[in-house]
Scaffold this motif. Structure first.
Motif, short mmCIF file in Angstrom:
data_model
loop_
_atom_site.label_atom_id
_atom_site.label_comp_id
_atom_site.label_asym_id
_atom_site.label_seq_id
_atom_site.Cartn_x
_atom_site.Cartn_y
_atom_site.Cartn_z
N ASN A 47 -2.93 -58.06 40.07
CA ASN A 47 -3.77 -56.89 40.33
C ASN A 47 -3.35 -56.09 41.55
OD1 ASN A 47 -6.04 -57.29 38.27
ND2 ASN A 47 -5.88 -59.29 39.25
N ARG A 48 -2.42 -56.63 42.32
CA ARG A 48 -1.92 -55.98 43.54
C ARG A 48 -3.03 -55.64 44.51
NH1 ARG A 48 2.84 -52.37 40.83
NH2 ARG A 48 3.95 -54.17 40.06
N ARG A 49 -4.04 -56.53 44.53
CA ARG A 49 -5.15 -56.39 45.46
C ARG A 49 -5.86 -57.73 45.55
NH1 ARG A 49 -9.80 -56.57 42.69
NH2 ARG A 49 -9.79 -55.97 40.50
N LEU A 50 -6.76 -57.83 46.52
CA LEU A 50 -7.56 -59.03 46.66
C LEU A 50 -8.73 -58.99 45.67
CD1 LEU A 50 -7.71 -59.14 50.55
CD2 LEU A 50 -6.36 -60.62 49.05
N PRO A 51 -9.19 -60.13 45.24
CA PRO A 51 -10.37 -60.12 44.37
C PRO A 51 -11.62 -59.75 45.16
CG PRO A 51 -9.73 -62.38 44.86
CD PRO A 51 -8.69 -61.49 45.47
N VAL A 52 -12.54 -59.06 44.52
CA VAL A 52 -13.84 -58.79 45.13
C VAL A 52 -14.75 -59.96 44.80
CG1 VAL A 52 -13.57 -56.28 45.15
CG2 VAL A 52 -14.59 -57.40 43.16
N ALA A 53 -15.88 -60.06 45.48
CA ALA A 53 -16.77 -61.21 45.33
C ALA A 53 -17.16 -61.45 43.87
CB ALA A 53 -18.02 -61.02 46.19
N ARG A 54 -17.46 -60.39 43.12
CA ARG A 54 -17.90 -60.58 41.74
C ARG A 54 -16.78 -61.07 40.83
NH1 ARG A 54 -16.04 -56.39 38.81
NH2 ARG A 54 -15.70 -54.43 39.88
#
Length: 154
Positions: free
Chosen positions: A26-33
């Protein structure tokens, strides 16, 4: 998107691998959800139990450059919300909900509130639903008040 993730037996190594895989994909960090098996990740509670730290703290150590990008995305999300809330009305929301129901045979789940589904973001839905519900209650109260006469207040 109704598919649930398969139960996983998590270890510290598998969590590190899953987290890195999510970031790479995803080329990003996961969000909490997104900290759920359906996204290929452990729950936040499972993450903390095996890693002895929160996902946020882990990300600060392993992916510091992605944190600033996430902060910028947050600012963009807030701006998008402000723009979108101006575009939607209770009436437009009701029409979008009807269209979704006709297409899917059910009401949308919170994660399905997307432009791709013809719906506003979930936070906009919540705001409009609150406004509509308050209006219904207000009208009900006024109707009751008219039928029973003036209400004495202290």
């Amino acid at each position: 998107m109704c598919k649930k993730g398969l139960p996983a037996v998590w270890t510290k190594e598998k969590i590190e691998e899953a987290f890195a895989g999510f970031v790479e994909k995803n080329r990003r960090l996961p969000v909490a959800r997104e900290m759920k098996p359906q996204y290929g990740l452990p729950t936040r509670r499972t993450f903390e139990r095996y890693m002895d730290t929160t996902a946020q703290e882990y990300a600060e150590l392993r992916y510091p450059t992605l944190l600033s990008a996430r902060d910028e995305r947050h600012v963009q999300t807030v701006l998008a919300y402000r723009n979108e809330v101006r575009e939607w009305s209770v009436e437009r929301l009701m029409e979008a909900e009807k269209n979704f129901f006709t297409k899917c045979g059910r009401l949308p789940e919170p994660y399905e509130y997307t432009a791709e589904n013809g719906l506003p973001m979930y936070s906009v839905f919540c705001r409009l639903a609150k406004e509509a519900f308050e209006e219904i209650i207000r009208a009900q109260f006024l109707e009751t008040q008219e039928l029973s006469g003036p209400v004495l207040t202290m």
